[in-house]
Each structure stands twice: as structure tokens, then as C-alpha cells.
Design an enzyme around this catalytic site. Structure first.
Site, PDB file in Angstrom:
ATOM      1  N   GLY A   1       0.025   5.316  -0.805  1.00 61.18           N
ATOM      2  CA  GLY A   1      -0.935   6.071  -0.008  1.00 61.18           C
ATOM      3  C   GLY A   1      -0.300   7.214   0.749  1.00 61.18           C
ATOM      4  O   GLY A   1       0.869   7.574   0.518  1.00 61.18           O
ATOM      5  N   GLN A   2      -1.073   7.778   1.691  1.00 59.09           N
ATOM      6  CA  GLN A   2      -0.614   8.962   2.429  1.00 59.09           C
ATOM      7  C   GLN A   2       0.659   8.644   3.225  1.00 59.09           C
ATOM      8  O   GLN A   2       1.607   9.428   3.220  1.00 59.09           O
ATOM      9  CB  GLN A   2      -1.727   9.444   3.381  1.00 59.09           C
ATOM     10  CG  GLN A   2      -1.408  10.788   4.028  1.00 59.09           C
ATOM     11  CD  GLN A   2      -2.295  11.125   5.216  1.00 59.09           C
ATOM     12  OE1 GLN A   2      -3.112  10.312   5.665  1.00 59.09           O
ATOM     13  NE2 GLN A   2      -2.146  12.331   5.731  1.00 59.09           N
TER      14      GLN A   2
ATOM     15  N   LYS B   1      -9.011  -3.139  13.038  1.00 54.67           N
ATOM     16  CA  LYS B   1      -7.766  -2.741  13.708  1.00 54.67           C
ATOM     17  C   LYS B   1      -7.609  -3.485  15.043  1.00 54.67           C
ATOM     18  O   LYS B   1      -6.524  -3.985  15.353  1.00 54.67           O
ATOM     19  CB  LYS B   1      -7.721  -1.220  13.923  1.00 54.67           C
ATOM     20  CG  LYS B   1      -7.532  -0.424  12.635  1.00 54.67           C
ATOM     21  CD  LYS B   1      -6.256  -0.810  11.898  1.00 54.67           C
ATOM     22  CE  LYS B   1      -6.011   0.023  10.668  1.00 54.67           C
ATOM     23  NZ  LYS B   1      -4.875  -0.445   9.857  1.00 54.67           N
TER      24      LYS B   1
ATOM     25  N   TYR C   1     -13.832  -0.299  10.461  1.00 49.45           N
ATOM     26  CA  TYR C   1     -12.401   0.010  10.493  1.00 49.45           C
ATOM     27  C   TYR C   1     -11.803  -0.384  11.848  1.00 49.45           C
ATOM     28  O   TYR C   1     -10.786  -1.084  11.923  1.00 49.45           O
ATOM     29  CB  TYR C   1     -12.220   1.507  10.259  1.00 49.45           C
ATOM     30  CG  TYR C   1     -10.786   1.990  10.235  1.00 49.45           C
ATOM     31  CD1 TYR C   1      -9.925   1.626   9.204  1.00 49.45           C
ATOM     32  CD2 TYR C   1     -10.306   2.836  11.233  1.00 49.45           C
ATOM     33  CE1 TYR C   1      -8.613   2.101   9.174  1.00 49.45           C
ATOM     34  CE2 TYR C   1      -9.010   3.310  11.205  1.00 49.45           C
ATOM     35  CZ  TYR C   1      -8.162   2.941  10.177  1.00 49.45           C
ATOM     36  OH  TYR C   1      -6.878   3.403  10.145  1.00 49.45           O
TER      37      TYR C   1
ATOM     38  N   ASP D   1       2.069  -1.758  -4.376  1.00 44.27           N
ATOM     39  CA  ASP D   1       0.703  -1.267  -4.198  1.00 44.27           C
ATOM     40  C   ASP D   1      -0.167  -2.037  -5.188  1.00 44.27           C
ATOM     41  O   ASP D   1       0.352  -2.614  -6.152  1.00 44.27           O
ATOM     42  CB  ASP D   1       0.629   0.249  -4.486  1.00 44.27           C
ATOM     43  CG  ASP D   1      -0.578   0.911  -3.824  1.00 44.27           C
ATOM     44  OD1 ASP D   1      -0.402   1.644  -2.828  1.00 44.27           O
ATOM     45  OD2 ASP D   1      -1.717   0.699  -4.313  1.00 44.27           O
TER      46      ASP D   1
ATOM     47  N   ASP E   1      -1.431  -7.173  -4.857  1.00 45.06           N
ATOM     48  CA  ASP E   1      -2.744  -7.079  -4.230  1.00 45.06           C
ATOM     49  C   ASP E   1      -2.681  -7.939  -2.965  1.00 45.06           C
ATOM     50  O   ASP E   1      -2.520  -9.162  -3.056  1.00 45.06           O
ATOM     51  CB  ASP E   1      -3.800  -7.612  -5.214  1.00 45.06           C
ATOM     52  CG  ASP E   1      -5.198  -7.645  -4.607  1.00 45.06           C
ATOM     53  OD1 ASP E   1      -5.341  -7.412  -3.394  1.00 45.06           O
ATOM     54  OD2 ASP E   1      -6.144  -7.912  -5.369  1.00 45.06           O
TER      55      ASP E   1
ATOM     56  N   GLY F   1       0.833  -1.218   0.000  1.00 44.90           N
ATOM     57  CA  GLY F   1       0.000   0.000   0.000  1.00 44.90           C
ATOM     58  C   GLY F   1       0.854   1.249   0.000  1.00 44.90           C
ATOM     59  O   GLY F   1       0.512   2.266   0.612  1.00 44.90           O
TER      60      GLY F   1
END
Ligand SMILES: NC(=O)c1ccc[n+]([C@@H]2O[C@H](COP(=O)([O-])OP(=O)(O)OC[C@H]3O[C@@H](n4cnc5c(N)ncnc54)[C@H](O)[C@@H]3O)[C@@H](O)[C@H]2O)c1
Length: 320
Positions: free
Chosen positions: A11-12, A149, A145, A34, A56, A8
Site C-alpha cells: 500500500g501507500q 481505529k 474507519y 500483502d 491475508d 499490507g
């Protein structure tokens, strides 16, 4: 020398963690992955093409194959759906967040590799003490979410205890950054506000003015991730995951700080009930003393330092 894999990575967080890892360990040791294709800009600049893999995380074979081929030693597993997106698409969020983590842990077990897992303040819920939230406390999240987590933290601990895998994690607060846009979280306002302040001197906030949440500036977050993975494992009393935070702020606090630099800046509020409800189920301020004691967590940026730096960096970026 064995390598580091980031999932990933576009991303940010990945957009800033990858350069930090490259600086620390050398670009040739960092494999960037990613589900998205490598941006054409990076291809044009000929950047480390051989160190990019399209992976993936819901496909276990892809992860294992890449980890074996690159002789991966550590995975920073960032691929996930964020809080607001996960509430819109709960089934997909379970599949990517939990399925992806399970696949990464399984591949790590088979290749004897270390794993970093980014948990979140979302791993807590409305029955958690909201102020000075302890390291070990009630975790009954009410969002998909948060469920992924909290379950992810347990799954990581299981792999530590059952298979002796070296898995470590942080409960990250909202992250503020200027390199890549946030990916659909509840704390995205704290990034959007800077862009709108510079462009329009006005921001319409989707959280109420007094909604206080923990935040951290991205350079502190990437430093903390690397420091945790570098720490002496024998000193870590907790694995998944350490509370970390640098500031506990509400939209009105951030607006007041921005106004010191842009006096004409105005904020108004149009509350998004979904994200407001998520925010109200999360802690207002975390107790990060365990992270400080066990591996020396020490963020450099408070609200004042972060705001000044964000505005300088974004002004430079807009000029370019
Ligand atoms: N940004 C924050 O404020 C914050 C706070 C706490 C925890 N975290 C956690 O940190 C991690 C990274 O967050 P981020 O802000 O960089 O998220 P982001 O949404 O900006 O980036 C996630 C990346 O994952 C990729 N991705 C999605 N599905 C994938 C799949 N099936 N396989 C491979 N890649 C896939 C996306 O293309 C994207 O580039 C997440 O686990 C998130 O929950 C983030």
C-alpha cells in the site's frame, strides 16, 4: 537474527516503509506481506523473493505460520481498509481492520513479538476539540474507519496491560507521498492534486477549499514509525497511540503553494458529501507535544519543503 514482518506492505505506506526498514536493518531481515501477489516487476528484478509472503490478515493461521517460520520479532501491521472505502463497505472494514488486528495481536502474544499499529486522526470525532487536539481527549468517532481505529487503540492497550506485549502506535494524519497511490482515504486529494497539477495544471478537489486537516510527508511518517519502535519503552507514557503531525493545511493552502512552482495551476471544487462529512468530523490540528517529549518526534518537512520535494520527485517519475 530475528526478523520484521510488514502486513499490507504493497500500500501507500508499505511501499516506502519497506525500503526504509531494509535500509535500517538489512533487506534479509524484512519480510514483506500483502493479500496481493508480489508485483511481477519485483519478481523480474529478482527482489528478495524469499522474503515475500502472501498473507491475508483475516486468516489467523497464515499470520502465525509466517511469524513462526521467519522468527518474527516485530510486526508493522499496515493491512486495513481506509476511511472512504470503509464507509462504502463497513462490514468488511470491521472484519479486516478489527479482525486483522486481533489476529496479529494474538499471533504476537503467542510468539512474544512486538507490534506497531497505525491509528489515525480518524480515531477522533465531532465531539473532540478540533484545534490543538490533545493527546488524551474525547474519542467518539462517527465513521466505521474511526470506530475500528479507536477500538484498535483500546485493543492494543489491552494487550500491553493484560499480556505485557510491546505494542506501540501513532495517530497518523493524512500522508502525502509519490511512490504509491493512496488507498481510498479522505486526505487523498493532497496526493492527487500534485499529479493533476503536473499533468493538466488543473485539479477538481472533492473537499471544500477551507477544509483544514493535519498532514505529513511520507519520509517523516516512516522515520516516525521506526523511531517509535526504536524508542526506550520505559519512556513511553502512552502506547496507543501518539498524536503526530507536520502541517495543518486546507486545499486552498496547498493550491497556493503549488502555484509558486506552477503559476498556471488552477483548482476548483466539486464537494463529495461523504468525504467532506468525514473530514469535518476530524481534528484540524493535532497537539503532538507528547510524541516530541517522549521519543523525540521531529518532522523535517513543512508545507513548503514537502511541496518542492513532491514536485521534483514526481517530475522525475513522470520522465521515467
Ligand atoms: N495513508 C494514510 O494517509 C494513513 C493515515 C492514517 C493511518 N493510516 C493507516 O496506515 C495503514 C496503511 O495505510 P496505507 O495508506 O498504506 O493503506 P493502503 O490502502 O494504501 O494499503 C493497504 C494494503 O493492505 C492490503 N490489504 C487489504 N486487505 C488485506 C488483508 N485482508 N490481508 C492483508 N493485506 C490486506 C492491501 O492490498 C494494501 O496493499 C492502515 O492501517 C491505515 O489505516 C494511513
Amino acid at each position: 537474527m530475528r526478523k520484521i514482518l510488514v502486513t499490507g506492505a504493497f500500500g501507500q505506506i508499505g511501499s516506502e516503509l519497506v525500503p526504509a526498514l531494509q535500509q535500517q536493518y538489512g533487506a534479509e531481515r524484512v519480510v514483506v506481506s500483502d493479500i496481493r501477489m508480489v508485483p511481477s516487476q519485483a519478481r523480474r528484478h529478482g527482489e528478495a523473493e524469499h522474503n515475500y509472503e502472501q498473507v491475508d490478515v483475516s486468516q489467523p493461521q497464515q499470520i502465525l505460520e509466517v511469524m513462526r517460520r521467519h522468527d518474527i520479532e516485530t510486526v508493522y501491521h499496515l493491512a486495513a481498509l481506509l476511511s472512504a472505502v470503509a464507509e462504502e463497505r463497513p462490514h468488511l472494514a470491521w472484519s479486516i481492520n478489527m479482525g486483522g488486528l486481533y489476529n496479529v495481536l494474538e499471533a504476537a502474544r503467542q510468539t512474544r513479538c512486538r507490534v506497531f499499529f497505525p491509528s489515525s486522526i480518524g480515531a477522533f470525532g465531532p465531539s473532540t476539540p478540533r484545534d490543538h487536539t490533545p493527546q488524551v481527549t474525547i474519542q467518539r468517532p462517527t465513521t466505521m474507519y474511526g470506530v475500528t481505529k479507536a477500538s484498535g487503540e483500546l485493543l492494543c492497550d489491552y494487550y500491553v496491560g493484560r499480556f505485557g506485549l510491546d505494542v506501540r502506535g501513532l495517530r497518523l494524519p493524512g500522508l502525502i507521498s509519490y511512490v504509491a497511490p493512496p488507498g481510498g482515504g479522505t486526505t487523498d486529494y493532497a496526493v492527487e492534486i500534485f499529479h493533476q497539477a503536473l499533468r493538466y495544471k488543473h485539479y477538481r478537489c472533492f473537499l471544500g477549499p477551507k477544509t483544514r486537516l493535519d498532514m505529513m510527508y511520507m519520509p517523516d511518517a516512516t522515520r516516525a514509525m521506526i523511531a517509535l519502535m526504536e524508542a526506550d519503552g520505559a519512556r513511553l507514557k502512552h502506547r496507543n497511540a501518539y498524536n503526530v503531525t507536520a502541517m495543518s493545511i486546507a486545499p486552498e493552502d496547498l493550491a497556493a503553494e503549488i502555484r509558486k512552482h506552477i503559476p498556471a495551476f488552477a483548482i476548483d471544487y466539486q464537494i463529495d458529501p461523504v468525504r467532506q462529512a468525514i473530514a469535518e468530523s476530524w481534528p484540524r490540528s493535532l497537539d503532538a507535544s507528547a510524541a516530541r517529549a517522549d521519543w523525540g518526534f521531529a518532522p523535517k518537512y513543512d508545507l513548503t519543503g514537502m511541496t518542492a520535494d513532491m514536485l521534483v520527485r514526481l517530475r522525475e517519475k513522470f520522465r521515467v
